[in-house]
Scaffold this active site. Structure first.
Site, PDB file in Angstrom:
ATOM      1  N   GLU A 103     -15.935  -3.459   0.788  1.00  0.00           N
ATOM      2  CA  GLU A 103     -16.550  -2.936  -0.450  1.00  0.00           C
ATOM      3  C   GLU A 103     -15.867  -3.554  -1.667  1.00  0.00           C
ATOM      4  O   GLU A 103     -16.524  -3.951  -2.636  1.00  0.00           O
ATOM      5  CB  GLU A 103     -16.437  -1.404  -0.503  1.00  0.00           C
ATOM      6  CG  GLU A 103     -17.299  -0.657   0.512  1.00  0.00           C
ATOM      7  CD  GLU A 103     -16.702  -0.635   1.913  1.00  0.00           C
ATOM      8  OE1 GLU A 103     -15.535  -1.065   2.087  1.00  0.00           O
ATOM      9  OE2 GLU A 103     -17.395  -0.224   2.859  1.00  0.00           O
ATOM     10  N   GLU A 133      -3.024 -14.387   1.371  1.00  0.00           N
ATOM     11  CA  GLU A 133      -3.371 -13.477   2.460  1.00  0.00           C
ATOM     12  C   GLU A 133      -4.839 -13.628   2.841  1.00  0.00           C
ATOM     13  O   GLU A 133      -5.180 -13.737   4.008  1.00  0.00           O
ATOM     14  CB  GLU A 133      -3.067 -12.039   2.035  1.00  0.00           C
ATOM     15  CG  GLU A 133      -3.225 -11.056   3.182  1.00  0.00           C
ATOM     16  CD  GLU A 133      -2.788  -9.648   2.810  1.00  0.00           C
ATOM     17  OE1 GLU A 133      -2.959  -9.242   1.647  1.00  0.00           O
ATOM     18  OE2 GLU A 133      -2.290  -8.954   3.715  1.00  0.00           O
ATOM     19  N   SER A 160       0.817  -1.230   0.000  1.00  0.00           N
ATOM     20  CA  SER A 160       0.000   0.000   0.000  1.00  0.00           C
ATOM     21  C   SER A 160       0.844   1.272   0.000  1.00  0.00           C
ATOM     22  O   SER A 160       1.911   1.322   0.627  1.00  0.00           O
ATOM     23  CB  SER A 160      -0.905   0.025   1.232  1.00  0.00           C
ATOM     24  OG  SER A 160      -1.658  -1.146   1.293  1.00  0.00           O
TER      25      SER A 160
END
Ligand SMILES: Cc1cc2nc3c(=O)[nH]c(=O)nc-3n(C[C@H](O)[C@H](O)[C@H](O)COP(=O)(O)OP(=O)(O)OC[C@H]3O[C@@H](n4cnc5c(N)ncnc54)[C@H](O)[C@@H]3O)c2cc1C
Length: 391
Positions: A378, A252, A137
């Site tokens: 989401e 993951e 990220s």
């Protein structure tokens, strides 16, 4: 391999060949002997020196890396035995741990690493000489990971890396970071990305911790300022790191999709409700039945999908489903527990009840980010609907 390693390897080989019931008994006995009171706090997660000491202990005693093949120094356990391994930890309430070198990077090294990378790096993961964190990220590249902007430019035999990573779990404990960097031009944003393995002590790297809502500094930021990384540290093919990145995310989601924390929250809720005298309340009892049946579904889904994954079946949106079901159930159970029990907290002063409340409050705090990391809820819904609607 030295003598101690030879003995340890033969014990591991023997364990994978035990009958399931014998394996369970041996693992249970070992855990009961080696887990002191500090290791019996299932709502907590080990970090820092105690984490590394525990991983080394597992390694020396031949209980490390249950899913890794024996040829790479793992236990080579069948899927059934891997489930037993987990079940016994949960039954005893052992403090959780996370080792991204073992669970995420190791399988990628086995699939995509050169012979030299496998020979050098895998043993160093097992004995904890190297401890890895995940640098995916960035400030503007989370859900939309392909918009990452950290660059690695070739300079002779090296890459020069510049950019920033964020939300890097265990960045303060890590000795190394596996990271996605932009190395080439692209038509599609998923192209021109490479997977680079970096020693975190390399000059030009700065780390900064971020404190989370539970008061821990488990994650942080990493800044790369003209960091020189040997090209031998590239994993897989130049500019084609996205394939590795995606298959790592499957691993993951498999581990994040475990319903263990939902189960733990439900057990704590049950136990505290009895102590607070609300267990027989009909409204409460009906909610408990609802949670219990959702937990059964999550368990079945988890066992089914992990079994199919280990058997080599190609799964995609199923991982998203599993992650979604387990993490949202955990979050809702912890939320409900805090909502119904908090009014009773002040009235209970006996030590075991106080400790249980403390653990429950901690569990509630760690339930907040589970619908974010590993891909937000989401985004998981997006993946599932795309697959169902075939768009
Ligand atoms: C505790 C924790 C540990 C983490 N550890 C690591 C780590 O070790 N290494 C690492 O690389 N990262 C790590 N992360 C980062 C994590 O992967 C990202 O936070 C996550 O992918 C979401 O990205 P973001 O925070 O940039 O949010 P954004 O992507 O900016 O999302 C913001 C909001 O928009 C929504 N949204 C975004 N895109 C869509 C869409 N297409 N459709 C619908 N809604 C959308 C999201 O669901 C979210 O609600 C960690 C995060 C947490 C919370």
């Amino acid at each position: 391999m030295n003598r101690l390693e030879e003995i340890s390897a033969s014990v591991v080989a023997h364990r994978s060949e035990l009958a399931d019931a014998e394996f369970r008994a041996a693992w249970r006995a070992w855990l009961e002997e080696h887990c002191d009171v500090q290791m019996l706090r299932p709502a907590r997660r080990l970090a820092g020196a105690p984490l590394k000491a525990w991983l080394r202990k597992l390694n020396v005693h031949g209980w490390r890396a249950p899913g890794w093949p024996r040829e790479h120094g793992g236990m080579g356990l069948s899927f059934a035995k891997q489930l037993i391994y987990r079940e016994e930890l949960e039954r005893l309430g052992v403090t959780r741990w996370l080792d991204l070198g073992e669970t995420l990077l190791g399988p990628m090294l086995m699939r995509h690493g050169t012979q030299e990378q496998k020979a050098t790096l895998l043993p160093r993961i097992l004995d904890c000489s190297d401890f890895w964190c995940q640098g995916y990220s960035e400030p503007n590249a989370g859900s939309d990971l392909a918009s990452l902007r950290t660059t690695a430019v070739r300079d002779g035999d090296d890459f020069i890396v510049n950019g920033q990573k964020i939300w890097t779990t265990f960045v303060q404990d890590a000795t190394h970071i596996f990271t996605l960097v932009r190395t080439g031009r692209y038509e599609r944003r998923q192209q021109g990305i490479s997977f680079l393995l970096i020693d975190i002590e390399t000059p030009g790297i700065t780390r900064r911790g971020i404190r989370n809502i539970a008061g821990d500094s488990e994650f942080g930021e990493v800044f790369f300022d003209d960091v020189r990384v040997p090209s031998s540290q590239l994993l897989g093919t130049l500019d084609e790191g996205w394939t590795i990145a995606k298959s790592l995310l499957e691993f993951e989601r498999t581990s994040i999709g475990s319903p263990f924390l939902a189960d733990l929250a439900l057990k704590m809720l049950n136990s505290l409700a009895e102590r607070c005298g609300i267990a027989d309340d009909p409204v409460f009892a009906a909610r408990m039945k609802g949670f219990a049946s959702e937990l059964d579904v999550a368990r079945l889904l988890y066992a089914d999908l992990c079994g199919r994954f280990v058997a080599g079946e190609k799964l995609d949106s199923e991982f998203s489903m599993m992650k979604l079901v387990s993490t949202e159930l955990f979050q809702r159970t912890a939320e409900y527990a805090v909502e119904v029990l908090t009014p009773y907290q002040a009235g209970h002063h006996d030590q075991p009840t106080r400790v249980l409340f403390e653990e429950l409050n901690h569990l509630y705090l760690i339930s907040r980010p589970v619908t974010i990391f590993g891909g937000t809820s989401e985004v998981q819904r997006d993946i599932i609907s795309r697959s169902l609607l075939a768009v």
